[in-house]
Structure formats: structure tokens, C-alpha cells
Design a protein around this motif. Structure first.
Motif, mmCIF file in Angstrom:
data_model
loop_
_atom_site.group_PDB
_atom_site.id
_atom_site.type_symbol
_atom_site.label_atom_id
_atom_site.label_comp_id
_atom_site.label_asym_id
_atom_site.label_seq_id
_atom_site.Cartn_x
_atom_site.Cartn_y
_atom_site.Cartn_z
ATOM 1 N N GLU A 117 52.788 41.052 28.711
ATOM 2 C CA GLU A 117 52.597 41.885 29.901
ATOM 3 C C GLU A 117 51.171 42.397 30.000
ATOM 4 O O GLU A 117 50.625 42.523 31.087
ATOM 5 C CB GLU A 117 53.571 43.063 29.882
ATOM 6 C CG GLU A 117 54.990 42.675 30.209
ATOM 7 C CD GLU A 117 55.895 43.891 30.290
ATOM 8 O OE1 GLU A 117 55.459 44.939 30.795
ATOM 9 O OE2 GLU A 117 57.039 43.766 29.831
ATOM 10 N N ASN A 118 50.558 42.689 28.873
ATOM 11 C CA ASN A 118 49.198 43.231 28.872
ATOM 12 C C ASN A 118 48.142 42.150 28.579
ATOM 13 O O ASN A 118 47.042 42.465 28.134
ATOM 14 C CB ASN A 118 49.088 44.373 27.862
ATOM 15 C CG ASN A 118 49.354 43.901 26.434
ATOM 16 O OD1 ASN A 118 49.885 42.814 26.199
ATOM 17 N ND2 ASN A 118 48.989 44.739 25.477
ATOM 18 N N GLN A 119 48.485 40.887 28.832
ATOM 19 C CA GLN A 119 47.554 39.789 28.567
ATOM 20 C C GLN A 119 46.263 39.987 29.343
ATOM 21 O O GLN A 119 46.271 40.165 30.550
ATOM 22 C CB GLN A 119 48.176 38.440 28.962
ATOM 23 C CG GLN A 119 47.220 37.263 28.880
ATOM 24 C CD GLN A 119 46.765 36.936 27.461
ATOM 25 O OE1 GLN A 119 47.583 36.812 26.566
ATOM 26 N NE2 GLN A 119 45.478 36.805 27.259
ATOM 27 N N GLU A 120 45.167 39.978 28.616
ATOM 28 C CA GLU A 120 43.855 40.055 29.254
ATOM 29 C C GLU A 120 43.505 38.668 29.771
ATOM 30 O O GLU A 120 43.502 37.695 29.022
ATOM 31 C CB GLU A 120 42.810 40.550 28.252
ATOM 32 C CG GLU A 120 43.059 41.969 27.811
ATOM 33 C CD GLU A 120 42.044 42.444 26.791
ATOM 34 O OE1 GLU A 120 40.934 41.881 26.736
ATOM 35 O OE2 GLU A 120 42.371 43.377 26.057
ATOM 36 N N ARG A 121 43.234 38.575 31.053
ATOM 37 C CA ARG A 121 42.899 37.284 31.657
ATOM 38 C C ARG A 121 41.469 36.918 31.285
ATOM 39 O O ARG A 121 40.594 37.768 31.237
ATOM 40 C CB ARG A 121 43.019 37.355 33.173
ATOM 41 C CG ARG A 121 44.347 37.853 33.659
ATOM 42 C CD ARG A 121 45.304 36.751 33.864
ATOM 43 N NE ARG A 121 46.607 37.306 34.220
ATOM 44 C CZ ARG A 121 47.575 36.598 34.693
ATOM 45 N NH1 ARG A 121 47.414 35.322 34.876
ATOM 46 N NH2 ARG A 121 48.726 37.150 34.958
ATOM 47 N N PHE A 153 48.639 28.661 30.692
ATOM 48 C CA PHE A 153 49.347 29.352 31.760
ATOM 49 C C PHE A 153 49.325 30.842 31.448
ATOM 50 O O PHE A 153 49.806 31.255 30.397
ATOM 51 C CB PHE A 153 50.800 28.883 31.843
ATOM 52 C CG PHE A 153 50.938 27.413 32.120
ATOM 53 C CD1 PHE A 153 50.770 26.913 33.400
ATOM 54 C CD2 PHE A 153 51.229 26.537 31.095
ATOM 55 C CE1 PHE A 153 50.893 25.558 33.656
ATOM 56 C CE2 PHE A 153 51.362 25.182 31.332
ATOM 57 C CZ PHE A 153 51.188 24.684 32.620
ATOM 58 N N PHE A 154 48.781 31.627 32.362
ATOM 59 C CA PHE A 154 48.786 33.076 32.206
ATOM 60 C C PHE A 154 49.950 33.632 33.013
ATOM 61 O O PHE A 154 49.897 33.724 34.234
ATOM 62 C CB PHE A 154 47.462 33.687 32.683
ATOM 63 C CG PHE A 154 46.311 33.389 31.771
ATOM 64 C CD1 PHE A 154 46.139 34.081 30.590
ATOM 65 C CD2 PHE A 154 45.393 32.395 32.095
ATOM 66 C CE1 PHE A 154 45.081 33.803 29.739
ATOM 67 C CE2 PHE A 154 44.331 32.109 31.256
ATOM 68 C CZ PHE A 154 44.174 32.814 30.076
ATOM 69 N N LYS A 194 52.348 37.902 23.028
ATOM 70 C CA LYS A 194 51.298 38.835 22.612
ATOM 71 C C LYS A 194 49.986 38.272 23.161
ATOM 72 O O LYS A 194 49.918 37.105 23.549
ATOM 73 C CB LYS A 194 51.251 38.990 21.094
ATOM 74 C CG LYS A 194 50.959 37.703 20.351
ATOM 75 C CD LYS A 194 50.976 37.952 18.851
ATOM 76 C CE LYS A 194 50.648 36.654 18.120
ATOM 77 N NZ LYS A 194 50.626 36.818 16.681
ATOM 78 N N ASN A 195 48.973 39.104 23.202
ATOM 79 C CA ASN A 195 47.708 38.681 23.792
ATOM 80 C C ASN A 195 47.169 37.409 23.151
ATOM 81 O O ASN A 195 47.109 37.301 21.928
ATOM 82 C CB ASN A 195 46.650 39.790 23.672
ATOM 83 C CG ASN A 195 46.484 40.549 24.959
ATOM 84 O OD1 ASN A 195 46.391 39.950 26.019
ATOM 85 N ND2 ASN A 195 46.458 41.861 24.859
#
Length: 147
Positions: A72-76, A96-97, A43-44
Motif C-alpha cells: 500500500e505504501n509502495q514508493e513509485r 507492476f506497481f 512490502k516496498n
């Protein structure tokens, strides 16, 4: 570098009761002193999450931690401020992103990339039930193990 006798894995969604994070690497010869901890998030992850993880690690005496932000929707975002914040408190934090970033580093530092990837997949498959990998995830790992 660390054998299965030194690595403990928590179950999915199991709060960090005995050590911070999902994976604990115990000091050589110890059954209770964790020297490194690894958190995996699907999760984010926010900058605040990194500070909370670092704080929990420090409370448990763990000074090397890594966060894998795999949603999958991780905000960088740039985690530099959180890494510096943690370092000032005595905790080395790595972020790690995505899976690719994690594997890239593992392969870079490995002396034998083929052995590393094969061993990693084998180890995860051995612990699949313990860490509650979904059927879909298990199928992906099994397909990778035959490559």
C-alpha cells in the motif's frame, strides 16, 4: 496460455529455493526448467530488489520475469534503468506497481475479459490454502467471484 500442469506456486514467505520468485512457469514437458517467474511483494520494492531478482533469475536460467509491487505504501519509481540493466544480461523484466496495473495488463491482452477474471479468481481460490491467503483476502476474492 499456461495450464496448471506448468505453473507452480510457492508458499508465502518461502525463499526462492527451486526457482526465483513466487510463481514459476515451467517449460512445456519439463518438471524442472522454468521459463518465466513472477514475484509478488507486499512490502516496498526498491530498484536494488529488481536487480537482485533479475540476478537470481539469470542464475537459474530464467529469462522472463515480472515483479508485482503491491504494498500500500509502495514508493513509485521509474524502473527503466533496472529493466535495461536486466535486458543487457539477457533477462526481460516487467514491473507492476499495484494490483490495478497488473489486472489492466491482463485484461488488455485477454481475448475474453470475463473469462479471464473469472478463471483467475477461481484459480486463486483453488490454491488459497497453498499460497496462504489471509481470511480477509479470501473474503475479498470470494466476493469478487460472485460478481
Amino acid at each position: 496460455q499456461f495450464g496448471p500442469d506448468r505453473i507452480k506456486v510457492s508458499r508465502v514467505n518461502d525463499p526462492s529455493r527451486k526457482y526465483p520468485g513466487d510463481v514459476g512457469v515451467f517449460k512445456a514437458g519439463s518438471k524442472k526448467d522454468v521459463e518465466r517467474s513472477f514475484e509478488v511483494r507486499d512490502k516496498n520494492v526498491t530498484p536494488s530488489d529488481l536487480r537482485i531478482f533479475a540476478t537470481r533469475a539469470l542464475e537459474k536460467g530464467v529469462t522472463k520475469i515480472a515483479m508485482a509491487a503491491l504494498a500500500e505504501n509502495q514508493e513509485r519509481f521509474d524502473p527503466t534503468d533496472e529493466m535495461i540493466w536486466a535486458a543487457r544480461r539477457g533477462v526481460r523484466l516487467v514491473v507492476f506497481f499495484g494490483v490495478a496495473a497488473l489486472l489492466e495488463q491482463a485484461l488488455f491482452w485477454s481475448e475474453n475479459e470475463g473469462v479471464l477474471t473469472g478463471m483467475a479468481i477461481e484459480r486463486v481460490l483453488e490454491r488459497a490454502e497453498q499460497i496462504e491467503i489471509s481470511e480477509a483476502g479470501l473474503a475479498i476474492l470470494q466476493s469478487l467471484s460472485s460478481v
